[in-house]
Design an enzyme around this catalytic site. Sequence first.
Site, mmCIF file in Angstrom:
data_model
loop_
_atom_site.group_PDB
_atom_site.id
_atom_site.type_symbol
_atom_site.label_atom_id
_atom_site.label_comp_id
_atom_site.label_asym_id
_atom_site.label_seq_id
_atom_site.Cartn_x
_atom_site.Cartn_y
_atom_site.Cartn_z
ATOM 1 N N GLU A 107 0.807 -1.230 0.000
ATOM 2 C CA GLU A 107 0.000 0.000 0.000
ATOM 3 C C GLU A 107 0.842 1.283 0.000
ATOM 4 O O GLU A 107 0.451 2.272 -0.617
ATOM 5 C CB GLU A 107 -0.974 0.017 1.194
ATOM 6 N N THR A 130 2.979 -8.122 -0.684
ATOM 7 C CA THR A 130 3.068 -7.928 0.765
ATOM 8 C C THR A 130 2.675 -9.235 1.437
ATOM 9 O O THR A 130 1.677 -9.855 1.044
ATOM 10 C CB THR A 130 2.184 -6.792 1.333
ATOM 11 N N ASP A 132 1.442 -9.352 4.169
ATOM 12 C CA ASP A 132 0.244 -9.061 4.980
ATOM 13 C C ASP A 132 -1.057 -9.359 4.226
ATOM 14 O O ASP A 132 -2.105 -9.506 4.851
ATOM 15 C CB ASP A 132 0.229 -7.585 5.403
ATOM 16 N N ARG A 167 2.743 -28.660 26.722
ATOM 17 C CA ARG A 167 2.721 -27.200 26.870
ATOM 18 C C ARG A 167 1.817 -26.542 25.832
ATOM 19 O O ARG A 167 1.565 -27.107 24.775
ATOM 20 C CB ARG A 167 4.118 -26.633 26.581
HETATM 21 O O1 F6P Z 1 4.293 -5.177 5.875
HETATM 22 C C1 F6P Z 1 5.113 -6.279 6.082
HETATM 23 C C2 F6P Z 1 5.570 -6.355 7.509
HETATM 24 O O2 F6P Z 1 6.366 -7.512 7.630
HETATM 25 C C3 F6P Z 1 4.478 -6.316 8.564
HETATM 26 O O3 F6P Z 1 3.805 -7.527 8.705
HETATM 27 C C4 F6P Z 1 5.253 -5.886 9.776
HETATM 28 O O4 F6P Z 1 4.443 -5.277 10.738
HETATM 29 C C5 F6P Z 1 6.242 -4.909 9.201
HETATM 30 O O5 F6P Z 1 6.371 -5.228 7.829
HETATM 31 C C6 F6P Z 1 7.602 -4.958 9.846
HETATM 32 O O6 F6P Z 1 8.374 -3.963 9.276
HETATM 33 P P1 F6P Z 1 9.942 -3.845 9.406
HETATM 34 O O7 F6P Z 1 10.558 -4.890 8.518
HETATM 35 O O8 F6P Z 1 10.218 -2.475 8.933
HETATM 36 O O9 F6P Z 1 10.298 -4.094 10.840
#
Ligand code: F6P
Length: 352
Positions: A107, A130, A132, A167
């Site tokens: 994005e 991404t 995400d 666990r």
């Molecule tokens: O957007 C991808 C991502 O891996 C997210 O899931 C995470 O919150 C963020 O990037 C972590 O960013 P950085 O690599 O800058 O720590």
Amino acid sequence: MQTKFVGILTGGGDCPGLNPAIKAITQMAEEFGYQVLGIQDGWKGLSAPAPQSISLDSKQVCHIDRQGGTILGTSRTNPYKLDHGIEQLKTNWQKLKLEALIAIGGEDTLGVAARLFDEEKLAVMGVPKTIDFDLPGTDYTLGFESALHVIMESIDRLRSTAESHARIFVVEVMGRHAGHLALQGGIAAGAQVILIPEYDFEIDRVVSLLQERKKQGNRYSIVVVAEGAKAVGQQENLAGREKDAFGHIRLGGIGEYLADSIAKQGNLECRSVNLSHLQRGGAPVAYDRRMGFAFGVASVQAVLAKQYGQLVSFSDGKVVLKNLSLVRGPIRCVKLETEYDEANYRAKRSII
Ligand code: F6P
């Protein structure tokens, strides 16, 4: 004949799938007579005082589709936040004589690309990536399947210790404000409890679900929690206070907090593991190599047809072009009504 130049850049978090796309773009663009320029470190390389780029050719990119990360480097630079960033970017564009630029990102990176097309009339294309999986306008983003694979394999490994020691393991996964990685990773790994940012959880309910499982004779349970998930009435757990150039705060720590609460409130032995950046590492799985190829080819086709300002999108099972401005809409989240069982904190048992 004058040389035609096309640029490629990768921005935002790295992931497996970027290099297969870079390979496909380079090889196809070269076949159609383009000289390919790899812009280094995302928008940073195009808004630096002098453009940072390398020439790419078919031979050089031949083996990169097996490698994770991006051979071009990446950054979270937002040229709109730099003094004279856009002016500099346009000067560099002229210096490099770019006919078009293919930006591969999520994005943030593609949000910049969309503005450059709309406001500056630059010939930009977007390719979605991404882990995400939260980008609007497409049903696939490069890197997602590879990240799910890491989650699944990691939980498979944790299972032996969980079972041997009887666990509970809480596994924290990435995804920012979207729960796709947690939900789909949890399904793939057979997790019993899945907590996502789209639905605030009650700790008491988590504990009672785990106690119930124990009563039923299960020696262990796996809880997958998204980094952006939070308990009712609480704030997201932050890993740091600074925001990046796109206004994002670093999330992290909910897994440890939750494991501690489960142990104390439920009198259950519990450990937490944060998979963190391991989820972005390793070689791309077959799907990311295939989609990297398909997205790469489609983006060059669009450049050849001079269809700029487009997002290469996977939609209804096909690769198509959509308006790039779609990426500026609200992020794509887990749909609670169809995908999530809010009472049992797991995937909905209703598909058809
Ligand atoms: O957007 C991808 C991502 O891996 C997210 O899931 C995470 O919150 C963020 O990037 C972590 O960013 P950085 O690599 O800058 O720590």
